[in-house]
Design a protein around this motif. Structure first.
Motif, PDB file in Angstrom:
ATOM      1  N   SER A 132      30.870  45.958  19.310  1.00  0.00           N
ATOM      2  CA  SER A 132      30.596  44.524  19.388  1.00  0.00           C
ATOM      3  C   SER A 132      30.739  43.924  17.996  1.00  0.00           C
ATOM      4  O   SER A 132      30.993  44.633  17.014  1.00  0.00           O
ATOM      5  CB  SER A 132      29.178  44.288  19.933  1.00  0.00           C
ATOM      6  N   GLY A 133      30.557  42.596  17.902  1.00  0.00           N
ATOM      7  CA  GLY A 133      30.708  41.920  16.628  1.00  0.00           C
ATOM      8  C   GLY A 133      29.714  42.388  15.586  1.00  0.00           C
ATOM      9  O   GLY A 133      28.635  42.896  15.905  1.00  0.00           O
ATOM     10  N   GLY A 134      30.093  42.210  14.322  1.00  0.00           N
ATOM     11  CA  GLY A 134      29.240  42.631  13.229  1.00  0.00           C
ATOM     12  C   GLY A 134      29.131  44.130  13.101  1.00  0.00           C
ATOM     13  O   GLY A 134      28.144  44.648  12.582  1.00  0.00           O
ATOM     14  N   ALA A 135      30.139  44.861  13.586  1.00  0.00           N
ATOM     15  CA  ALA A 135      30.178  46.336  13.537  1.00  0.00           C
ATOM     16  C   ALA A 135      29.009  46.967  14.272  1.00  0.00           C
ATOM     17  O   ALA A 135      28.535  48.037  13.912  1.00  0.00           O
ATOM     18  CB  ALA A 135      30.243  46.820  12.081  1.00  0.00           C
ATOM     19  N   SER A 136      28.551  46.296  15.323  1.00  0.00           N
ATOM     20  CA  SER A 136      27.452  46.830  16.136  1.00  0.00           C
ATOM     21  C   SER A 136      27.992  47.710  17.247  1.00  0.00           C
ATOM     22  O   SER A 136      29.129  47.557  17.689  1.00  0.00           O
ATOM     23  CB  SER A 136      26.652  45.681  16.761  1.00  0.00           C
ATOM     24  N   SER A 137      27.172  48.623  17.688  1.00  0.00           N
ATOM     25  CA  SER A 137      27.559  49.496  18.801  1.00  0.00           C
ATOM     26  C   SER A 137      27.796  48.681  20.062  1.00  0.00           C
ATOM     27  O   SER A 137      27.223  47.602  20.245  1.00  0.00           O
ATOM     28  CB  SER A 137      26.453  50.525  19.065  1.00  0.00           C
ATOM     29  N   GLY A 138      28.660  49.213  20.940  1.00  0.00           N
ATOM     30  CA  GLY A 138      28.848  48.587  22.237  1.00  0.00           C
ATOM     31  C   GLY A 138      27.542  48.567  23.015  1.00  0.00           C
ATOM     32  O   GLY A 138      26.640  49.375  22.787  1.00  0.00           O
ATOM     33  N   GLU A 139      27.435  47.636  23.917  1.00  0.00           N
ATOM     34  CA  GLU A 139      26.194  47.466  24.669  1.00  0.00           C
ATOM     35  C   GLU A 139      26.169  48.316  25.925  1.00  0.00           C
ATOM     36  O   GLU A 139      27.188  48.859  26.360  1.00  0.00           O
ATOM     37  CB  GLU A 139      26.034  45.987  25.031  1.00  0.00           C
ATOM     38  N   GLY A 140      24.990  48.426  26.532  1.00  0.00           N
ATOM     39  CA  GLY A 140      24.859  49.133  27.787  1.00  0.00           C
ATOM     40  C   GLY A 140      25.473  48.336  28.929  1.00  0.00           C
ATOM     41  O   GLY A 140      25.734  47.136  28.810  1.00  0.00           O
ATOM     42  N   ALA A 141      25.691  49.013  30.037  1.00  0.00           N
ATOM     43  CA  ALA A 141      26.291  48.365  31.207  1.00  0.00           C
ATOM     44  C   ALA A 141      25.337  47.322  31.784  1.00  0.00           C
ATOM     45  O   ALA A 141      24.115  47.472  31.734  1.00  0.00           O
ATOM     46  CB  ALA A 141      26.632  49.407  32.255  1.00  0.00           C
ATOM     47  N   LEU A 142      25.919  46.264  32.324  1.00  0.00           N
ATOM     48  CA  LEU A 142      25.145  45.233  32.999  1.00  0.00           C
ATOM     49  C   LEU A 142      25.153  45.540  34.490  1.00  0.00           C
ATOM     50  O   LEU A 142      26.214  45.644  35.115  1.00  0.00           O
ATOM     51  CB  LEU A 142      25.767  43.851  32.745  1.00  0.00           C
ATOM     52  N   ALA A 143      23.986  45.693  35.067  1.00  0.00           N
ATOM     53  CA  ALA A 143      23.875  45.981  36.500  1.00  0.00           C
ATOM     54  C   ALA A 143      23.985  44.683  37.296  1.00  0.00           C
ATOM     55  O   ALA A 143      23.242  43.732  37.061  1.00  0.00           O
ATOM     56  CB  ALA A 143      22.549  46.665  36.795  1.00  0.00           C
ATOM     57  N   LEU A 144      24.946  44.637  38.218  1.00  0.00           N
ATOM     58  CA  LEU A 144      25.134  43.477  39.077  1.00  0.00           C
ATOM     59  C   LEU A 144      24.842  43.849  40.518  1.00  0.00           C
ATOM     60  O   LEU A 144      25.122  44.980  40.948  1.00  0.00           O
ATOM     61  CB  LEU A 144      26.566  42.957  38.957  1.00  0.00           C
ATOM     62  N   THR A 145      24.297  42.918  41.270  1.00  0.00           N
ATOM     63  CA  THR A 145      23.926  43.159  42.659  1.00  0.00           C
ATOM     64  C   THR A 145      24.951  42.518  43.585  1.00  0.00           C
ATOM     65  O   THR A 145      25.224  41.313  43.464  1.00  0.00           O
ATOM     66  CB  THR A 145      22.531  42.571  42.952  1.00  0.00           C
ATOM     67  N   PRO A 146      25.544  43.276  44.488  1.00  0.00           N
ATOM     68  CA  PRO A 146      26.517  42.694  45.426  1.00  0.00           C
ATOM     69  C   PRO A 146      25.891  41.545  46.222  1.00  0.00           C
ATOM     70  O   PRO A 146      24.726  41.604  46.634  1.00  0.00           O
ATOM     71  CB  PRO A 146      26.870  43.866  46.351  1.00  0.00           C
ATOM     72  N   GLY A 147      26.679  40.501  46.416  1.00  0.00           N
ATOM     73  CA  GLY A 147      26.215  39.357  47.190  1.00  0.00           C
ATOM     74  C   GLY A 147      25.449  38.321  46.394  1.00  0.00           C
ATOM     75  O   GLY A 147      25.153  37.240  46.908  1.00  0.00           O
TER      76      GLY A 147
END
Length: 186
Positions: free
Chosen positions: A26-41
């Motif tokens: 990610s920006g500022g040489a930060s580690s990538g973030e965790g996955a975002l959980a999405l709910t179907p529907g």
């Protein structure tokens, strides 16, 4: 992205850059973030923020960009660049503004740089205080804006972040900062 400042103003900062793709950062040489959980529907709000306004008037900074939102994730708009003030007012307007990445400070000033946000971007560059000097560049996703100098040109915007999130898998660079200005001679 943030808008540039006027008349030798600082460059606008890039909007916040956040990712969780593969091993990218990610920006500022930060580690990538965790996955975002999405709910179907479930419907999720997606907002793409507009870029900040630039200006050609004295005593006004460039505007901050608008935030972009996907569900619970917000990437901040870029910080506006500092503007060169008219005589007696310059200190009020020469600072770069904070944002995802910060805006650069105006030329011929002692203004401060706009601060980038941790996990999203980098700080803007400083303007040179010398007479006839140039402004600092806006921060980019992977690097701070380059400082202004005692002569032309203005500081380059900070580099963006390379990413392979494309339909072909080829690498592109996103979220670079805007370059700083210098007042024209004559």
């Amino acid at each position: 992205a943030g808008g540039g400042g006027p008349n030798g103003g600082g460059g606008g900062g890039a909007g916040g850059y956040r990712t969780n793709y593969a091993s990218e950062t990610s920006g500022g040489a930060s580690s990538g973030e965790g996955a975002l959980a999405l709910t179907p529907g479930v419907q999720y709000t997606v907002t793409v923020g507009a870029g900040g306004t630039n200006t050609s008037s004295y005593d006004v900074e460039g505007g901050n960009g608008e935030d972009s939102v996907f569900g619970s994730i917000t990437s901040l708009g870029g910080g506006g660049g500092g503007g060169q003030g008219s005589v007696g007012n310059s200190i009020l307007y020469e600072n770069g503004l904070p944002g995802g990445s910060g805006g650069g400070a105006a030329r011929e000033s002692t203004g401060t740089t706009g601060r980038g946000t941790t996990g999203q971007g980098s700080h803007g560059g400083t303007g040179s205080a010398a007479s006839g000097a140039s402004a600092g560049g806006g921060g980019g996703a992977s690097a701070v804006g380059v400082n202004g100098s005692t002569s032309a040109p203005g500081g380059n915007g900070g580099a963006g972040q390379a990413s392979a999130i494309t339909t072909t898998g080829s690498t592109v660079t996103r979220a670079g900062g805007g370059g700083g200005g210098i007042h024209p001679v004559g």
